[in-house]
Design an enzyme around this catalytic site. Structure first.
Site, PDB file in Angstrom:
ATOM      1  N   ALA A   1       0.805  -1.222   0.000  1.00 41.57           N
ATOM      2  CA  ALA A   1       0.000   0.000   0.000  1.00 41.57           C
ATOM      3  C   ALA A   1       0.836   1.269   0.000  1.00 41.57           C
ATOM      4  O   ALA A   1       0.278   2.366   0.005  1.00 41.57           O
ATOM      5  CB  ALA A   1      -0.939  -0.016   1.197  1.00 41.57           C
TER       6      ALA A   1
ATOM      7  N   LEU B   1       2.651   2.539   2.394  1.00 39.80           N
ATOM      8  CA  LEU B   1       2.317   3.278   3.617  1.00 39.80           C
ATOM      9  C   LEU B   1       3.537   3.877   4.308  1.00 39.80           C
ATOM     10  O   LEU B   1       3.380   4.671   5.231  1.00 39.80           O
ATOM     11  CB  LEU B   1       1.605   2.342   4.613  1.00 39.80           C
ATOM     12  CG  LEU B   1       0.256   1.775   4.161  1.00 39.80           C
ATOM     13  CD1 LEU B   1      -0.244   0.732   5.170  1.00 39.80           C
ATOM     14  CD2 LEU B   1      -0.779   2.883   4.015  1.00 39.80           C
TER      15      LEU B   1
ATOM     16  N   GLY C   1       9.849   7.071   3.199  1.00 38.81           N
ATOM     17  CA  GLY C   1      11.218   6.915   3.703  1.00 38.81           C
ATOM     18  C   GLY C   1      11.725   5.495   3.525  1.00 38.81           C
ATOM     19  O   GLY C   1      12.917   5.234   3.658  1.00 38.81           O
TER      20      GLY C   1
ATOM     21  N   HIS D   1       0.033   3.174  10.380  1.00 41.93           N
ATOM     22  CA  HIS D   1      -0.309   1.745  10.328  1.00 41.93           C
ATOM     23  C   HIS D   1       0.500   0.929  11.325  1.00 41.93           C
ATOM     24  O   HIS D   1       0.085  -0.137  11.741  1.00 41.93           O
ATOM     25  CB  HIS D   1      -0.151   1.186   8.912  1.00 41.93           C
ATOM     26  CG  HIS D   1       1.262   1.129   8.408  1.00 41.93           C
ATOM     27  ND1 HIS D   1       2.017   2.250   8.143  1.00 41.93           N
ATOM     28  CD2 HIS D   1       2.072   0.081   8.105  1.00 41.93           C
ATOM     29  CE1 HIS D   1       3.210   1.899   7.695  1.00 41.93           C
ATOM     30  NE2 HIS D   1       3.275   0.579   7.667  1.00 41.93           N
TER      31      HIS D   1
ATOM     32  N   GLU E   1      11.448   2.390  17.448  1.00 42.88           N
ATOM     33  CA  GLU E   1      11.193   1.375  16.425  1.00 42.88           C
ATOM     34  C   GLU E   1      11.740   0.010  16.830  1.00 42.88           C
ATOM     35  O   GLU E   1      11.896  -0.887  16.011  1.00 42.88           O
ATOM     36  CB  GLU E   1      11.754   1.838  15.080  1.00 42.88           C
ATOM     37  CG  GLU E   1      11.187   3.179  14.607  1.00 42.88           C
ATOM     38  CD  GLU E   1       9.905   3.081  13.766  1.00 42.88           C
ATOM     39  OE1 GLU E   1       9.792   2.141  12.976  1.00 42.88           O
ATOM     40  OE2 GLU E   1       9.026   3.955  13.902  1.00 42.88           O
TER      41      GLU E   1
ATOM     42  N   ARG F   1      12.952   8.114  12.307  1.00 37.66           N
ATOM     43  CA  ARG F   1      11.876   7.446  13.052  1.00 37.66           C
ATOM     44  C   ARG F   1      12.218   7.206  14.521  1.00 37.66           C
ATOM     45  O   ARG F   1      11.341   7.068  15.346  1.00 37.66           O
ATOM     46  CB  ARG F   1      11.574   6.085  12.419  1.00 37.66           C
ATOM     47  CG  ARG F   1      11.005   6.136  11.023  1.00 37.66           C
ATOM     48  CD  ARG F   1      10.248   4.833  10.788  1.00 37.66           C
ATOM     49  NE  ARG F   1      10.051   4.517   9.396  1.00 37.66           N
ATOM     50  CZ  ARG F   1       9.460   3.400   8.980  1.00 37.66           C
ATOM     51  NH1 ARG F   1       9.049   2.498   9.860  1.00 37.66           N
ATOM     52  NH2 ARG F   1       9.295   3.152   7.701  1.00 37.66           N
TER      53      ARG F   1
ATOM     54  N   HIS G   1      15.662   2.349   9.187  1.00 37.47           N
ATOM     55  CA  HIS G   1      16.061   1.697  10.450  1.00 37.47           C
ATOM     56  C   HIS G   1      17.549   1.375  10.325  1.00 37.47           C
ATOM     57  O   HIS G   1      18.024   1.068   9.225  1.00 37.47           O
ATOM     58  CB  HIS G   1      15.313   0.369  10.677  1.00 37.47           C
ATOM     59  CG  HIS G   1      13.852   0.514  10.927  1.00 37.47           C
ATOM     60  ND1 HIS G   1      12.914  -0.310  10.348  1.00 37.47           N
ATOM     61  CD2 HIS G   1      13.163   1.371  11.711  1.00 37.47           C
ATOM     62  CE1 HIS G   1      11.712   0.043  10.760  1.00 37.47           C
ATOM     63  NE2 HIS G   1      11.830   1.064  11.582  1.00 37.47           N
TER      64      HIS G   1
ATOM     65  N   ASP H   1      19.000  -1.270  10.994  1.00 44.55           N
ATOM     66  CA  ASP H   1      19.270  -2.629  10.502  1.00 44.55           C
ATOM     67  C   ASP H   1      19.230  -2.721   8.979  1.00 44.55           C
ATOM     68  O   ASP H   1      19.384  -3.804   8.412  1.00 44.55           O
ATOM     69  CB  ASP H   1      18.356  -3.677  11.171  1.00 44.55           C
ATOM     70  CG  ASP H   1      16.889  -3.592  10.762  1.00 44.55           C
ATOM     71  OD1 ASP H   1      16.536  -2.746   9.918  1.00 44.55           O
ATOM     72  OD2 ASP H   1      16.088  -4.383  11.302  1.00 44.55           O
TER      73      ASP H   1
ATOM     74  N   CYS I   1      14.615  -7.994   9.350  1.00 43.90           N
ATOM     75  CA  CYS I   1      13.378  -7.322   9.780  1.00 43.90           C
ATOM     76  C   CYS I   1      12.367  -8.335  10.295  1.00 43.90           C
ATOM     77  O   CYS I   1      11.524  -8.023  11.132  1.00 43.90           O
ATOM     78  CB  CYS I   1      12.708  -6.610   8.612  1.00 43.90           C
ATOM     79  SG  CYS I   1      13.707  -5.361   7.826  1.00 43.90           S
TER      80      CYS I   1
END
Ligand code: SUG
Length: 446
Positions: free
Chosen positions: A19, A21, A24, A137, A174, A214, A250, A252, A371
């Site tokens: 989507a 969403l 970044g 989300h 996060e 984030r 992130h 990672d 992830c």
């Protein structure tokens, strides 16, 4: 006490779709609106779990959160029957319907930050679910994540599951995607490395940003306090602006660590030399030396690092002590990245073997091998205190693969979320899953 690292992978949920969403996150933005295959996504994830289990690496599974999140849609003013809520949201605010249906809890590296008992002053394993406040989300995940972790890690003699820290942008957290623990062995005291994108109350960053960070330093420090970590064994570093702007949403995506090894790209951190010096010093003080593997821009550019997700790999130790690296198939398809991997595994190199997996469905939303997993270090009594059926073995793999094959669609577009039948399909599937994983009532709360 001896302890093991268990990788708890997220089982991809039946509403997996693309989507766009996550601003970044360049893969999410690029694939917005394309067709997803939820069945394939879940089976790809299960294949990785099974392969690692077969190599003797302990593997856990975390179920998807209930979707759609009707609480979100009702809180945003959609009312009536469940079907009416879906229909109205689909017509008026399709992006909100996508948010409510997002399967983003699959990326369990963002579910929480976890600290092993050896490192926490009260000698318990601590979990802080991530507030994920940067993206709508994802910001709705943490109440259910906390409930899930409390149900699995329920024994209060061993585990503490905190609430997420307050979910405002300036305290964005996060989870484990921005946290790495280094140690000589899993059961020994470790050094905690928290990486953040900005410091809300002391920002010195004046340059214009392409993408917003984030993770905030204030959030990282709060998690370290909640977990009662030793400040002398806790190191903080800031991501470089160039990395965030290249799509490193992130840490990672640009660095991975395991035990005494850190693999990172030269553009990962602000003031690289100071970060590596401070982190190495903390590891020396803890009694082991950190092995840093630095990837220079002329070996793999920052853009190629983001495109291939080389750093979103898993570094693992097989039971015989061999070092394994789990990479997404995209790494082998890319000439420079493949060449770099060959140098890591050349004789005398730090990695014994590279295992490559097709995780393309998750990758198309910006989620690679790392992830998809939350690392939890447990000793034998802690592992024995878990009564849910969340440790993967051949039988559980077979049951889950069959469950996915029976219940998941093989094609899902954002507009398909309007189909009221999807809601019933997913509810039926999750009800069955609760039984498979011995998580009674997990999906009964609305
Ligand atoms: O938060 N993608 C996730 C990917 C998370 C990856 N996790 C780690 N790097 N640890 C995110 O950006 C995309 C959903 C969509 O576009 O439909 C998304 O949420």
């Amino acid at each position: 006490m001896s302890a093991q690292e268990i990788n708890f992978d997220g089982l991809v949920g039946p509403s997996h779709h693309h989507a766009g969403l996550a601003t970044g996150n360049v893969a999410s933005m690029r694939n917005r609106g394309s067709a997803a295959n939820p069945r394939k996504a879940a089976l790809q994830g299960l294949e990785k779990m099974l392969a690692l289990h077969r190599r003797g690496i302990p593997q856990g599974v975390l179920p998807p959160l209930a979707r759609p999140n009707l609480r979100l849609l009702r809180a945003l003013g959609f009312h009536g029957s469940d079907a009416a809520v879906i229909a109205k949201a689909g017509k008026l605010e399709p992006q909100l319907l996508s948010a409510a249906y997002s399967a983003s809890s699959m990326w369990t590296a963002n579910a929480a930050t976890v600290s092993p008992a050896t490192d926490c002053a009260d000698a318990k394993v601590h979990f802080t679910p991530a507030n994920l406040s940067a993206k709508l989300h994802r910001s709705v995940e943490h109440p259910d994540t906390a409930r899930l972790l409390r149900q699995i890690f329920s024994d209060a003699t061993h585990f503490v599951v905190h609430d997420a820290i307050p979910g405002v942008a300036a305290l964005g957290d996060e989870g484990a995607a921005n946290h790495t623990r280094f140690a000589r062995r899993h059961g020994e005291a470790g050094v905690h490395f928290f990486v953040y994108g900005d410091e809300a109350f002391a920002s010195k960053q004046s340059a214009a940003r392409r993408f917003a960070p984030r993770q905030y330093a204030e959030a990282s420090r709060a998690v370290a306090r909640l977990h009662q970590l030793d400040p002398a064994r806790t190191v903080y570093a800031r991501q470089s602006l160039a990395a965030i702007d290249a799509g490193v949403f992130h840490n990672d995506v640009i660095a991975v660590g395991h035990l005494d090894t850190l693999l990172y790209h030269q553009a990962a951190f602000d003031d690289e030399a100071k970060v590596i010096r401070t982190l190495s010093g903390a590891c020396d003080a803890a009694g082991f030396s950190l092995n840093c593997i630095r990837v220079a821009d002329d070996q793999l550019s920052l853009q190629d690092a983001v495109a291939t997700y080389l750093f979103n790999s898993q570094l693992l130790c097989s039971p015989d002590g061999r070092k394994l690296m789990v990479v997404p198939a995209e790494c082998q398809d890319h000439a420079a990245c493949r060449r770099y991997l060959e140098t890591l595994t050349a004789s005398g190199g730090p990695i014994a073997e590279v295992l490559s997996f097709d995780l393309r469905e998750s990758m198309r939303n910006g989620g690679g091998p790392a992830c998809l997993r939350l690392r939890v270090v447990l000793d034998a009594p802690q592992a024995a205190a878990i009564t849910s059926r969340v440790f993967l073995d051949e039988a559980l793999y077979g049951t889950l693969a069959d469950w996915v094959t029976r219940h998941y669609r093989d094609r899902l577009l954002p507009e398909d979320l309007r189909d009221p039948q999807l809601l019933d399909e997913i509810r039926g599937a999750l009800h069955e899953l609760e039984g498979i994983l011995a998580l009674p009532g997990f999906y009964s709360v609305d």
